[in-house]
Each structure stands twice: as C-alpha cells, then as structure tokens.
Design an enzyme around this catalytic site. Structure first.
Site, PDB file in Angstrom:
ATOM      1  N   ASP A  71      36.389  37.421  37.060  1.00 41.27           N
ATOM      2  CA  ASP A  71      36.307  36.991  35.406  1.00 41.27           C
ATOM      3  C   ASP A  71      35.766  35.653  35.404  1.00 41.27           C
ATOM      4  O   ASP A  71      36.149  34.883  34.234  1.00 41.27           O
ATOM      5  CB  ASP A  71      37.918  37.099  35.038  1.00 41.27           C
ATOM      6  N   HIS A 108      29.418  34.964  33.530  1.00 43.11           N
ATOM      7  CA  HIS A 108      28.774  36.219  32.996  1.00 43.11           C
ATOM      8  C   HIS A 108      27.439  36.318  33.012  1.00 43.11           C
ATOM      9  O   HIS A 108      26.647  37.347  32.591  1.00 43.11           O
ATOM     10  CB  HIS A 108      29.243  36.567  31.423  1.00 43.11           C
ATOM     11  N   ASP A 139      35.519  42.491  32.096  1.00 43.55           N
ATOM     12  CA  ASP A 139      34.316  42.571  31.114  1.00 43.55           C
ATOM     13  C   ASP A 139      33.384  43.595  31.367  1.00 43.55           C
ATOM     14  O   ASP A 139      32.029  43.268  31.212  1.00 43.55           O
ATOM     15  CB  ASP A 139      33.775  41.063  30.773  1.00 43.55           C
TER      16      ASP A 139
END
Ligand code: SAH
Ligand code: MG
Length: 203
Positions: free
Chosen positions: A134, A137, A163
C-alpha cells in the site's frame, strides 16, 4: 475483534470493510510469522494489522519513508496541510503514525522502519506470513514493491494489495497491474476481494 482505537479518528485511506478483511487474514497468518506493510502513512492499516499481531504475539513491521507518495504532495489530490513539516519543507507522517500506535496500545507490536521500500526489501531476510502493499502508486514503485517483497513471503503466506481498480475510471493502474502479474504468475491464487483490497495466497 476490538481495536485499541476508533479507526475513524486516524487519517488514512483504508475502508473499514477492507480493514476487517485484513484483520481476519492477519489473525491466522500472524501465528506463523511476522507481518509487514509497505505504506504506513498515519497508521490506519497498522491499527488493524497490529491488533491481529498483538493477539498472536507477533510483530508488524511498517515500512514508509513518511515523506508521502506523489498524490500526497502539495497541489495534488491527497495533500493534507496538517502533515506538512515547515522545517523540513516536506511531508512528515511519522509523528502521526507514532501517535496512532501509542494511542492504540501497540508500541510493543508495531515496529516502524523509516526508509525507502526498495532499500529495505533488498536487505530483508526474515520470512513473512503476510505482506500488505500500500505504498507508492507509480508503476516504478508498485513493481519494486511486488518484485522486492513477494519473494519474502513464506509458502502459504498472504499477499495483500490495496488500491486495485479494474476500472480505470476508479483509480490508477499500477496496483491493478501488479495484481494481474501476481495472479498470472501461478505463484499466487486469489482468496478474497473487498473493495479495492485483494488477498492472494502464495502457493
Ligand atoms: N496504509 C495507509 C496508507 C498508505 S499511503 C493507510 O491505511 O492509511 C502510502 C504511503 O506510502 C505514504 O505514506 C508514502 O510515504 C509511502 N511510500 C510511497 N512510496 C514509498 C517508497 N518508495 N518507500 C517507502 N514508502 C513509500
Ligand atoms: Mg491505499
């Protein structure tokens, strides 16, 4: 399972249903060895994973440089002025993370590792029962996390990825891309999906 602290009082990006799925998986996994997360931020996911680890008498390692991801920087969608450190002229979520862990009574359970994920992954030696990805990104960071940390999962370990958005309209691609790679690799089988959280079993 009772948490030491109401997750709604902690800044962060984890849905309570995702948190419950993490706890459920971590309760069984933590009996086999330590748990590690990449992306601690202000401690929301650590609150859930840490509660499961405390019950099992295991440790949660939380890896984060605490300077925020791309989307947490000034001018971006997920910038929060409260985590801006004027002196450093940078984001600093470490004091918030620490405060969450203290309030939750998890100081003996959650070990913070402050640094870049790839640097730590390269030197890691301890088999892990569950890894939550996590962190950053971008494709570069997501791939580094997947390639760097999945080899440290023990057989029967759980790879959790947050995500994961199959529909591009819902969010960025990199977490979905590494999820697809994991499932296509034959090394992982999907076990559970809750909102944007995917739980895969290392075979
Ligand atoms: N798990 C948290 C949210 C994490 S947000 C929650 O439940 O709320 C993503 C975090 O990843 C940020 O705090 C950022 O600082 C961290 N991060 C991004 N790229 C990283 C990298 N390469 N190494 C270490 N941490 C990173
Ligand atoms: Mg996330």
């Amino acid at each position: 399972m009772k948490l030491g602290l109401d997750p709604a009082t902690v800044k962060g990006f984890l849905d309570p249903h995702e948190g419950e799925a993490l706890i459920e998986a971590a309760r069984t996994q933590a009996r086999k060895g330590p748990v590690l997360e990449i992306g601690g931020y202000c401690g929301k996911s650590a609150l859930y994973l840490g509660a499961a680890c405390a019950e099992a008498g295991e440790l949660l390692f939380s890896v984060d440089h605490h300077r925020g991801s791309e989307e947490n920087q000034p001018g971006w969608d997920y910038f929060d002025a409260e985590v801006w450190d004027e002196k450093a002229e940078a984001v600093d979520t470490l004091p918030f993370f620490r405060e969450t862990i203290r309030r939750a009574g998890l100081e003996g359970t959650v070990v913070s590792i402050v640094g870049r994920s790839i640097d730590i992954a390269r030197r890691w030696r301890t088999p892990l029962s569950l890894v939550l990805i996590d962190g950053g990104h971008t494709m570069e960071h997501a791939l580094n996390d997947y390639r760097g940390w999945s080899p440290h999962l023990m057989a029967g370990g759980v790879l959790a990825i947050h995500d994961v958005f199959p529909d591009p309209a819902d969010g960025g691609r990199p977490p979905f891309e590494i999820y697809k790679r994991a499932v296509a690799s034959d090394l992982f089988a999907e076990e559970n999906a809750v909102k944007s959280l995917r739980l895969l079993r290392r075979l």
